[in-house]
Design a protein around this motif. Sequence first.
Motif, mmCIF file in Angstrom:
data_model
loop_
_atom_site.group_PDB
_atom_site.id
_atom_site.type_symbol
_atom_site.label_atom_id
_atom_site.label_comp_id
_atom_site.label_asym_id
_atom_site.label_seq_id
_atom_site.Cartn_x
_atom_site.Cartn_y
_atom_site.Cartn_z
ATOM 1 N N ILE A 10 0.829 -1.206 0.000
ATOM 2 C CA ILE A 10 0.000 0.000 0.000
ATOM 3 C C ILE A 10 0.865 1.258 0.000
ATOM 4 O O ILE A 10 1.850 1.344 0.740
ATOM 5 C CB ILE A 10 -0.917 0.018 1.262
ATOM 6 N N GLY A 11 0.506 2.215 -0.836
ATOM 7 C CA GLY A 11 1.127 3.541 -0.816
ATOM 8 C C GLY A 11 0.031 4.591 -0.677
ATOM 9 O O GLY A 11 -1.042 4.443 -1.253
ATOM 10 N N LEU A 12 0.284 5.641 0.105
ATOM 11 C CA LEU A 12 -0.733 6.668 0.335
ATOM 12 C C LEU A 12 -0.276 8.021 -0.194
ATOM 13 O O LEU A 12 0.901 8.388 -0.072
ATOM 14 C CB LEU A 12 -1.030 6.799 1.831
ATOM 15 N N GLU A 13 -1.200 8.732 -0.817
ATOM 16 C CA GLU A 13 -0.980 10.122 -1.221
ATOM 17 C C GLU A 13 -1.927 10.966 -0.384
ATOM 18 O O GLU A 13 -3.145 10.848 -0.526
ATOM 19 C CB GLU A 13 -1.278 10.295 -2.713
ATOM 20 N N VAL A 155 3.555 11.995 -0.393
ATOM 21 C CA VAL A 155 3.479 10.712 -1.097
ATOM 22 C C VAL A 155 4.416 9.712 -0.430
ATOM 23 O O VAL A 155 5.614 9.962 -0.305
ATOM 24 C CB VAL A 155 3.894 10.885 -2.581
ATOM 25 N N ASN A 197 -3.338 3.649 -2.800
ATOM 26 C CA ASN A 197 -2.887 2.777 -3.890
ATOM 27 C C ASN A 197 -2.622 1.412 -3.280
ATOM 28 O O ASN A 197 -1.900 1.303 -2.290
ATOM 29 C CB ASN A 197 -1.597 3.312 -4.513
ATOM 30 N N LEU A 208 6.377 -5.442 -7.826
ATOM 31 C CA LEU A 208 5.077 -4.928 -7.408
ATOM 32 C C LEU A 208 3.983 -5.456 -8.325
ATOM 33 O O LEU A 208 4.190 -5.597 -9.528
ATOM 34 C CB LEU A 208 5.083 -3.400 -7.455
HETATM 35 P P1 ADP Z 1 0.934 7.368 -10.216
HETATM 36 O O1 ADP Z 1 1.836 8.061 -11.169
HETATM 37 O O2 ADP Z 1 0.044 6.329 -10.825
HETATM 38 O O3 ADP Z 1 0.210 8.295 -9.286
HETATM 39 P P2 ADP Z 1 3.174 6.882 -8.438
HETATM 40 O O4 ADP Z 1 4.335 6.058 -8.853
HETATM 41 O O5 ADP Z 1 3.321 8.363 -8.356
HETATM 42 O O6 ADP Z 1 1.916 6.464 -9.309
HETATM 43 O O7 ADP Z 1 2.732 6.364 -7.017
HETATM 44 C C1 ADP Z 1 1.634 6.874 -6.374
HETATM 45 C C2 ADP Z 1 1.487 6.142 -5.051
HETATM 46 O O8 ADP Z 1 1.217 4.759 -5.298
HETATM 47 C C3 ADP Z 1 2.722 6.151 -4.184
HETATM 48 O O9 ADP Z 1 2.315 6.294 -2.833
HETATM 49 C C4 ADP Z 1 3.357 4.807 -4.401
HETATM 50 O O10 ADP Z 1 4.070 4.361 -3.277
HETATM 51 C C5 ADP Z 1 2.143 3.928 -4.626
HETATM 52 N N1 ADP Z 1 2.376 2.764 -5.501
HETATM 53 C C6 ADP Z 1 3.018 2.739 -6.706
HETATM 54 N N2 ADP Z 1 2.995 1.508 -7.240
HETATM 55 C C7 ADP Z 1 2.296 0.717 -6.361
HETATM 56 C C8 ADP Z 1 1.917 -0.666 -6.342
HETATM 57 N N3 ADP Z 1 2.202 -1.490 -7.342
HETATM 58 N N4 ADP Z 1 1.211 -1.111 -5.273
HETATM 59 C C9 ADP Z 1 0.878 -0.290 -4.262
HETATM 60 N N5 ADP Z 1 1.208 1.010 -4.223
HETATM 61 C C10 ADP Z 1 1.901 1.522 -5.253
#
Ligand code: ADP
Length: 268
Positions: A10-13, A155, A197, A208
């Motif tokens: 999980i990643g959070l924005e 992020v 995410n 991932l």
């Molecule tokens: P986007 O360009 O689609 O917004 P980013 O690479 O900027 O993607 O990542 C946005 C957020 O999603 C970040 O917090 C990142 O850590 C998370 N993230 C990226 N890829 C994954 C993944 N496969 N699974 C879970 N979280 C992800």
Amino acid sequence: MTAMEYEAVIGLETHVQLKTATKMWCGCRNEYGAEPNTHVCPVCLGFPGALPVANERAMELTVLTGLLLNCRIPDRSQFERKNYFYPDSAKNYQITQLAQPSTVNGYVEFEMGDQVERVRINRAHLEEDVGKSFHFNQESGVDFNRGGVPLLEIVTEPDITSADMAYEYLNSLKAILEYGGISDCDMEKGMVRCDINISVRPVGETKLGEKVEIKNMNSFSGVRRALLYEIPRQIDAVRRGERIRQETRRWDDVAGSHRNHAHKRGCP
Ligand code: ADP
Ligand code: MG
Ligand code: ZN
């Protein structure tokens, strides 16, 4: 054969409204709850020829956030226009930091049980909020008072592994932002909003998986509930041999489930 174990990634924005007296690029007041469209001007409405001037306090609060989140503060940062059409954006673009954000590569540490967990911060960049749409019985309206309010987007790296860990991270982040006087973090007033995410992968896999994004959550307990629903949903799907497709979903906190989100801001 035993069933394969899966783990959540999980990643959070997190979007946070900064506690400034005025908006990011003009002198209009940054105040919640005023009469609609009373804090607007040619700059925040994007009239042709209007010249934005950066809010110094917002820059200071951004750097302070970076320091509190153990980030590096690059010598140089840059703003650019991200163009998109959206009804609650009068300008049809957002001034944001894409290539050179004000803060990069930090982390937040917090306690969970007897463990200290660390979530790495990819960046905290400065952008601006949009207006707010209201839908009445027969018609709709837009209040642009919020348009142009300084908004920090924080992020994380995809370091979060459970709904509880996401919840604890968000509460720690909020405590840091309140301590620093960076934001009032009033959730009821929409001062903190979060995009989730989430992907799953077999335990031991380092690559991932394909992620699903759930946008615009306005409570931390809602984030927790959405994850408690979405993690098993994805694990069940991959167990059945389905492929997770990259998509954006909207959480319905009343129904306790979520649906596909037809449009994604900023996406063609
Ligand atoms: P986007 O360009 O689609 O917004 P980013 O690479 O900027 O993607 O990542 C946005 C957020 O999603 C970040 O917090 C990142 O850590 C998370 N993230 C990226 N890829 C994954 C993944 N496969 N699974 C879970 N979280 C992800
Ligand atoms: Mg995103
Ligand atoms: Zn203005």
